[in-house]
Design a protein around this motif. Structure first.
Motif, PDB file in Angstrom:
ATOM      1  N   VAL A 195       0.806  -1.109  -0.213  1.00  0.00           N
ATOM      2  CA  VAL A 195       0.069  -0.038  -0.107  1.00  0.00           C
ATOM      3  C   VAL A 195       1.059   1.171   0.093  1.00  0.00           C
ATOM      4  CG1 VAL A 195      -1.900   1.140   1.296  1.00  0.00           C
ATOM      5  CG2 VAL A 195      -1.865  -1.267   1.305  1.00  0.00           C
ATOM      6  N   VAL A 196       0.628   2.168  -0.999  1.00  0.00           N
ATOM      7  CA  VAL A 196       1.205   3.599  -0.985  1.00  0.00           C
ATOM      8  C   VAL A 196       0.232   4.526  -0.803  1.00  0.00           C
ATOM      9  CG1 VAL A 196       2.869   5.077  -2.405  1.00  0.00           C
ATOM     10  CG2 VAL A 196       3.027   2.550  -2.630  1.00  0.00           C
ATOM     11  N   PRO A 197       0.262   5.024   0.243  1.00  0.00           N
ATOM     12  CA  PRO A 197      -0.785   6.000   0.691  1.00  0.00           C
ATOM     13  C   PRO A 197      -0.652   7.137  -0.048  1.00  0.00           C
ATOM     14  CG  PRO A 197       0.442   5.060   2.916  1.00  0.00           C
ATOM     15  CD  PRO A 197       1.121   4.737   1.604  1.00  0.00           C
ATOM     16  N   PRO A 198      -1.830   8.087  -0.371  1.00  0.00           N
ATOM     17  CA  PRO A 198      -1.767   9.236  -0.822  1.00  0.00           C
ATOM     18  C   PRO A 198      -0.659  10.236  -0.402  1.00  0.00           C
ATOM     19  CG  PRO A 198      -3.796   8.591  -0.942  1.00  0.00           C
ATOM     20  CD  PRO A 198      -3.035   7.807  -0.125  1.00  0.00           C
ATOM     21  N   GLY A 199       0.177  10.924  -1.216  1.00  0.00           N
ATOM     22  CA  GLY A 199       1.104  11.880  -0.610  1.00  0.00           C
ATOM     23  C   GLY A 199       2.579  11.113  -0.151  1.00  0.00           C
ATOM     24  N   THR A 200       2.858   9.948  -0.406  1.00  0.00           N
ATOM     25  CA  THR A 200       3.791   9.321  -0.173  1.00  0.00           C
ATOM     26  C   THR A 200       4.628   8.559  -1.400  1.00  0.00           C
ATOM     27  OG1 THR A 200       3.121   7.080   0.376  1.00  0.00           O
ATOM     28  CG2 THR A 200       3.151   8.751   2.103  1.00  0.00           C
ATOM     29  N   GLU A 201       3.820   9.091  -2.722  1.00  0.00           N
ATOM     30  CA  GLU A 201       4.454   8.348  -3.810  1.00  0.00           C
ATOM     31  C   GLU A 201       5.822   8.836  -4.231  1.00  0.00           C
ATOM     32  OE1 GLU A 201      -0.046   8.983  -4.421  1.00  0.00           O
ATOM     33  OE2 GLU A 201       1.762  10.253  -3.628  1.00  0.00           O
ATOM     34  N   ALA A 202       6.206   9.992  -4.050  1.00  0.00           N
ATOM     35  CA  ALA A 202       7.705  10.339  -4.508  1.00  0.00           C
ATOM     36  C   ALA A 202       8.614   9.877  -3.355  1.00  0.00           C
ATOM     37  CB  ALA A 202       7.605  11.850  -4.249  1.00  0.00           C
ATOM     38  N   ASP A 203       8.327   9.526  -2.149  1.00  0.00           N
ATOM     39  CA  ASP A 203       9.297   8.758  -1.282  1.00  0.00           C
ATOM     40  C   ASP A 203       9.331   7.521  -1.649  1.00  0.00           C
ATOM     41  OD1 ASP A 203       9.842  11.182   0.246  1.00  0.00           O
ATOM     42  OD2 ASP A 203       8.079  10.984   1.417  1.00  0.00           O
ATOM     43  N   PHE A 204       8.071   6.852  -1.899  1.00  0.00           N
ATOM     44  CA  PHE A 204       8.179   5.274  -2.205  1.00  0.00           C
ATOM     45  C   PHE A 204       9.048   5.142  -3.393  1.00  0.00           C
ATOM     46  CE2 PHE A 204       6.100   2.275  -4.996  1.00  0.00           C
ATOM     47  CZ  PHE A 204       6.336   1.051  -4.103  1.00  0.00           C
ATOM     48  N   LEU A 205       8.869   5.877  -4.541  1.00  0.00           N
ATOM     49  CA  LEU A 205       9.617   5.794  -5.707  1.00  0.00           C
ATOM     50  C   LEU A 205      11.147   6.070  -5.501  1.00  0.00           C
ATOM     51  CD1 LEU A 205       6.960   7.409  -8.226  1.00  0.00           C
ATOM     52  CD2 LEU A 205       7.456   4.983  -7.893  1.00  0.00           C
ATOM     53  N   ALA A 206      11.495   6.926  -4.751  1.00  0.00           N
ATOM     54  CA  ALA A 206      12.806   7.651  -4.944  1.00  0.00           C
ATOM     55  C   ALA A 206      13.995   6.791  -4.894  1.00  0.00           C
ATOM     56  CB  ALA A 206      12.914   8.430  -3.590  1.00  0.00           C
ATOM     57  N   PRO A 207      13.886   5.691  -3.969  1.00  0.00           N
ATOM     58  CA  PRO A 207      15.422   4.621  -3.924  1.00  0.00           C
ATOM     59  C   PRO A 207      15.068   3.479  -4.895  1.00  0.00           C
ATOM     60  CG  PRO A 207      13.494   4.290  -2.366  1.00  0.00           C
ATOM     61  CD  PRO A 207      13.025   5.220  -2.944  1.00  0.00           C
ATOM     62  N   LEU A 208      14.265   3.519  -5.641  1.00  0.00           N
ATOM     63  CA  LEU A 208      14.061   2.483  -6.904  1.00  0.00           C
ATOM     64  C   LEU A 208      14.802   2.695  -7.826  1.00  0.00           C
ATOM     65  CD1 LEU A 208      10.228   1.697  -6.437  1.00  0.00           C
ATOM     66  CD2 LEU A 208      11.866   0.469  -5.298  1.00  0.00           C
ATOM     67  N   PRO A 209      15.315   1.481  -8.698  1.00  0.00           N
ATOM     68  CA  PRO A 209      16.349   1.742  -9.474  1.00  0.00           C
ATOM     69  C   PRO A 209      15.486   2.200 -10.654  1.00  0.00           C
ATOM     70  CG  PRO A 209      16.473  -0.451  -8.736  1.00  0.00           C
ATOM     71  CD  PRO A 209      15.265   0.107  -7.904  1.00  0.00           C
ATOM     72  N   VAL A 210      16.242   3.142 -11.776  1.00  0.00           N
ATOM     73  CA  VAL A 210      15.808   4.061 -12.423  1.00  0.00           C
ATOM     74  C   VAL A 210      15.103   3.114 -13.701  1.00  0.00           C
ATOM     75  CG1 VAL A 210      17.634   4.132 -13.999  1.00  0.00           C
ATOM     76  CG2 VAL A 210      16.078   6.129 -14.172  1.00  0.00           C
ATOM     77  N   GLY A 211      15.456   1.817 -13.829  1.00  0.00           N
ATOM     78  CA  GLY A 211      14.870   0.729 -14.773  1.00  0.00           C
ATOM     79  C   GLY A 211      13.358   0.596 -14.201  1.00  0.00           C
ATOM     80  N   ARG A 212      12.922   0.989 -13.076  1.00  0.00           N
ATOM     81  CA  ARG A 212      11.510   0.466 -12.623  1.00  0.00           C
ATOM     82  C   ARG A 212      10.514   1.651 -13.323  1.00  0.00           C
ATOM     83  NH1 ARG A 212      11.201  -2.813  -8.181  1.00  0.00           N
ATOM     84  NH2 ARG A 212       9.032  -3.226  -8.741  1.00  0.00           N
ATOM     85  N   LEU A 213      10.957   2.782 -13.744  1.00  0.00           N
ATOM     86  CA  LEU A 213      10.399   3.964 -14.273  1.00  0.00           C
ATOM     87  C   LEU A 213       9.666   3.407 -15.528  1.00  0.00           C
ATOM     88  CD1 LEU A 213       9.495   6.701 -13.255  1.00  0.00           C
ATOM     89  CD2 LEU A 213      11.401   7.707 -14.686  1.00  0.00           C
ATOM     90  N   TRP A 214       8.448   3.650 -15.597  1.00  0.00           N
ATOM     91  CA  TRP A 214       7.697   3.265 -17.016  1.00  0.00           C
ATOM     92  C   TRP A 214       8.420   4.185 -18.141  1.00  0.00           C
ATOM     93  CZ3 TRP A 214       1.636   3.425 -16.038  1.00  0.00           C
ATOM     94  CH2 TRP A 214       1.321   2.270 -15.726  1.00  0.00           C
ATOM     95  N   GLY A 215       8.894   3.480 -19.253  1.00  0.00           N
ATOM     96  CA  GLY A 215       9.342   4.011 -20.471  1.00  0.00           C
ATOM     97  C   GLY A 215      10.698   3.956 -20.544  1.00  0.00           C
ATOM     98  N   ILE A 216      11.337   3.286 -19.540  1.00  0.00           N
ATOM     99  CA  ILE A 216      13.005   3.290 -19.062  1.00  0.00           C
ATOM    100  C   ILE A 216      13.282   1.912 -19.415  1.00  0.00           C
ATOM    101  CG2 ILE A 216      14.963   3.589 -17.921  1.00  0.00           C
ATOM    102  CD1 ILE A 216      13.486   6.205 -18.622  1.00  0.00           C
ATOM    103  N   GLY A 217      13.744   1.601 -20.847  1.00  0.00           N
ATOM    104  CA  GLY A 217      13.893   0.039 -21.325  1.00  0.00           C
ATOM    105  C   GLY A 217      15.498  -0.226 -20.962  1.00  0.00           C
ATOM    106  N   PRO A 218      15.759  -1.322 -21.526  1.00  0.00           N
ATOM    107  CA  PRO A 218      17.099  -1.691 -21.177  1.00  0.00           C
ATOM    108  C   PRO A 218      18.154  -0.942 -22.094  1.00  0.00           C
ATOM    109  CG  PRO A 218      15.940  -3.422 -22.511  1.00  0.00           C
ATOM    110  CD  PRO A 218      15.122  -2.247 -22.039  1.00  0.00           C
ATOM    111  N   LYS A 219      17.822  -0.350 -22.899  1.00  0.00           N
ATOM    112  CA  LYS A 219      18.793   0.464 -23.699  1.00  0.00           C
ATOM    113  C   LYS A 219      19.014   1.998 -23.015  1.00  0.00           C
ATOM    114  CE  LYS A 219      17.825  -1.620 -28.189  1.00  0.00           C
ATOM    115  NZ  LYS A 219      17.506  -1.322 -29.835  1.00  0.00           N
ATOM    116  N   THR A 220      17.862   2.467 -22.587  1.00  0.00           N
ATOM    117  CA  THR A 220      17.997   3.665 -21.950  1.00  0.00           C
ATOM    118  C   THR A 220      18.505   3.729 -20.722  1.00  0.00           C
ATOM    119  OG1 THR A 220      16.020   4.448 -23.053  1.00  0.00           O
ATOM    120  CG2 THR A 220      16.610   5.842 -21.364  1.00  0.00           C
ATOM    121  N   GLN A 221      18.233   2.657 -19.943  1.00  0.00           N
ATOM    122  CA  GLN A 221      18.838   2.728 -18.474  1.00  0.00           C
ATOM    123  C   GLN A 221      20.388   2.822 -18.674  1.00  0.00           C
ATOM    124  OE1 GLN A 221      17.390  -0.435 -16.010  1.00  0.00           O
ATOM    125  NE2 GLN A 221      18.818  -0.286 -14.421  1.00  0.00           N
TER     126      GLN A 221
END
Length: 346
Positions: free
Chosen positions: A158-184
């Motif tokens: 569960v990711v409560p509203p307002g905490t999205e940026a904090d939840f995402l921040a430490p994750l590898p950039v490859g988890r971001l939509w649209g960032i594929g194996p060539k861009t990463q």
């Protein structure tokens, strides 16, 4: 609030549900040809390094005791239909992504209501279908999808509203939509290794790294995603393909396969009350180059004969008779549910 549901190791879990002797052992769903790949690996096989899309021979090297079971798509479709019926019950909208995952727009817009919905659906899938599903609860689609993968199998994040940026921040950039194996790798070489790094970019650097689409990626990295769950999303095409164990140049065998594929597509569309107006074939040669040809029918069809006639037309236009090929596939697109008078013209 949005919930993303993802059935755990779907193909393998269906096999283990239907055959108790397969439970608790390393299992892969795959064909047995020389060129077969793993479609799904059970969670018991994953500690050995066995993964989806891995060549089967490599999976057997990593895990000699691996049990290999052929796929059964009839059972997968039946199980998927039962699960989606549970998704729809009480939902405002359901957007299916594949047989085993979907976004669900929850009627209760409170966080507690969304959590209760997710727990109820997961319990029903377990009790009524005999499978487990992981789920992510969030305010946006991308965050919900990432969250559903955080505590697999059979997890709820569960990711409560307002905490999205904090939840995402430490994750590898490859988890971001649209960032594929060539861009990463390009981003990592520029010092961008986490989603938080993207969120912190100023306008100038953002444009230098992503061009005009930079604002979109930075917004996603900050947890901003205004896309709704699209319950009207239609399936765009149905396809089937086969990789030959050895390269084939015998045209009689190729034509037989096109006939079998036309029959399979026709049965699939008739079961779903669909018709298609565009028929195409995909040919992969021995040197891995791919050729595609397609044609448009005068009237949408679900008839195997019409599909075969169109695919044969595409085959003859390809000019590859006598050329060794390793893969052959047929696809029908421009799908519609509207009944239409049948004509075998294209």
């Amino acid at each position: 609030m949005i919930v993303h549901f993802d059935l755990d190791a779907f193909y393998a879990s269906v096999a283990q549900r239907d055959d108790p002797s397969l439970r608790g052992i390393p299992l892969a769903i795959s064909g047995r040809s020389r060129r077969a790949v793993v479609l799904t690996a059970s969670y018991e096989a994953r500690p050995f390094g066995v993964r989806s899309a891995m060549p089967l021979y490599r999976a057997l090297e990593l895990c000699p005791e691996l049990t290999v079971v052929p796929p059964d798509f009839t059972r997968y479709r039946e199980s998927s239909q039962r699960v989606f019926a549970i998704f729809v019950d009480g939902a405002r909208a359901v957007e299916g992504l594949s047989l085993d995952e979907a976004f669900v727009d929850v009627p209760d817009e409170t966080l507690d209501g969304a959590i209760a919905f997710a727990q109820r659906v997961r319990a029903r899938i377990r009790d009524e279908v005999g499978l487990t599903a992981s789920a992510g609860v969030a305010r946006t689609k991308m965050v919900a999808k990432i969250a559903s993968d955080m505590n697999k199998p059979d997890g709820l994040t569960v990711v409560p509203p307002g905490t999205e940026a904090d939840f995402l921040a430490p994750l590898p950039v490859g988890r971001l939509w649209g960032i594929g194996p060539k861009t990463q790798p390009r981003l990592e070489s520029a010092g961008i290794s986490t989603i938080g790094d993207v969120a912190a970019l100023d306008d100038a650097r953002m444009y230098a790294l992503f061009g005009r689409g930079g604002t979109f990626y930075r917004d996603l990295a900050r947890g901003i995603d205004e896309r709704d769950v699209d319950g009207s999303r239609e399936r765009k095409s149905i396809s089937t393909e086969e990789t030959f164990e050895y390269d084939v140049r015998d045209e009689a065998r190729i034509l037989d396969l096109l006939r079998l594929q036309a029959d399979e597509l026709a049965r699939d569309m008739q079961a779903k009350h669909l018709r298609g107006a565009t028929v195409g074939i995909k040919i992969k040669r021995a040197d891995f180059t791919i050729t595609g040809k397609q044609t448009t029918l005068a009237v949408p069809t679900d008839d195997a004969g019409a599909i075969l006639a169109a695919s044969l037309w595409c085959w003859h236009r390809s000019g590859l008779a006598g050329v060794p090929i390793r893969l052959l596939g047929t696809r029908i697109a421009s799908l519609t549910e509207e009944p239409q008078r049948e004509l075998r013209l294209f």
